[in-house]
Design a protein around this motif. Structure first.
Motif, short mmCIF file in Angstrom:
data_model
loop_
_atom_site.label_atom_id
_atom_site.label_comp_id
_atom_site.label_asym_id
_atom_site.label_seq_id
_atom_site.Cartn_x
_atom_site.Cartn_y
_atom_site.Cartn_z
N ALA A 190 -4.75 72.94 14.69
CA ALA A 190 -5.92 72.15 14.35
C ALA A 190 -6.63 71.55 15.55
N ARG A 252 -1.49 68.73 15.90
CA ARG A 252 -1.50 68.76 14.44
C ARG A 252 -1.60 70.22 14.00
N ARG A 254 -1.75 73.11 11.13
CA ARG A 254 -2.21 73.34 9.76
C ARG A 254 -1.81 74.75 9.35
N GLU A 272 -0.41 70.23 6.46
CA GLU A 272 -0.84 69.77 7.78
C GLU A 272 0.15 68.73 8.27
#
Length: 291
Positions: A190, A252, A254, A272
């Motif tokens: 992400a 992060r 996802r 996520e």
């Protein structure tokens, strides 16, 4: 006057009797009288579950277990353009230009053919079908296999076939996906920061797909981080993210999973999670694939 009245009544009774025989389709003497309650309808392939083929070659057969003279079964294909079975051959329809028989012999042969056709008339049946909202009608004969080709649609398909006289009915429901894969899991970062590590997929039987290896059931996790499976076994799938390197930065991650993409049965899951460098394997989530 009385004689005329008796004669008129006799003629009327004869006419009514003839009409009754015609309407009831009473077979000629010596003909086999089938017990329709004993019949069964055979259908192959046995449709159900999932398929990647849109073209289905159906084989339909009405069977009388007490048939005194079962015919030699040869599949007959329905011809949509002719409105009947291919060939359309009838005994005696060949060119008799070179036939040396006398007129009386030809007449006797014709009468024999007609008598045999009357004795076998009970075999001739009409099947009614309903396929994805369309109404179909097929002519067939007891003991013979009827071959029919139908084209399924993506998603759910439903087929019903009815033989009206006996009440025999078969119903089949199945799903079709023309996509190359049914299950697709893609990992997406992400942001631009990368911790290292990668995706793992644990299948219902405990097998782990990772690093370009194919599992025993056929699942494949490519080096790109994409997991695919043409025929995913039912059960719970667990997604994990492996160790990242300690010198990296938090990121992060996802991840999206798609089952039966592009069909009316499509299902999607999305997870996520913040992954810390060097924190060890992390479970992203689970999802279920139904039978």
């Amino acid at each position: 006057m009385k004689r005329l009245l008796v004669l008129a009544l006799f003629l009327a009774a004869s006419i009514l009797g003839a009409q009754k025989v015609e309407k009831g389709k009473v077979p000629p003497p010596g003909s086999y009288l089938p017990d329709l309650k004993q019949w069964r309808m055979e259908l192959s392939p046995d449709l159900g579950g999932w398929s990647s083929d849109r073209t289905v070659n159906l084989r339909i057969k009405l069977v009388d277990p007490k048939d005194p003279n079962p015919p030699k079964d040869e599949a007959r294909r329905w011809n949509d353009y002719e409105g009947g079975e291919e060939g359309g051959y009838e005994p005696g329809s060949e060119d008799s230009g070179g036939d040396k028989r006398t007129a009386e012999q030809l007449r006797q042969a014709r009468l024999e053919r007609e008598a045999e056709a009357a004795r076998q008339a009970w075999r001739q049946r009409t099947l009614k079908g309903w396929f994805n909202g369309s109404t179909l009608t097929w002519s067939t004969r007891v003991g013979f296999t009827l071959s029919v080709e139908i084209t399924a649609q993506n998603g759910e398909n439903r087929l019903e076939i009815l033989e009206p006289d006996s009440g025999l009915k078969v119903v089949r429901t199945w799903w079709v996906s023309t996509a190359r894969t049914r299950l697709r899991v893609v990992s997406i970062q992400a942001n631009d920061e990368y911790t290292g590590g990668g995706l793992q997929v644990m299948e219902p039987d405990g097998a782990v797909a990772e690093g370009g290896r194919r599992t025993a059931s056929g699942g494949m996790l490519r080096w790109s981080g994409e997991y695919t499976h043409d025929t995913p076994p039912p059960g719970t799938y667990t997604l994990k993210w492996t160790n990242g390197y300690r010198g990296g930065k938090p990121a992060r991650i996802r991840v999206e999973a798609v089952l039966d993409g592009g069909t009316d049965q499509e299902r999607r899951w999305t997870w996520e999670r913040l992954i810390l460098p060097g924190a060890g394997p992390a479970t992203l989530g689970t999802f279920d694939v139904e039978p």
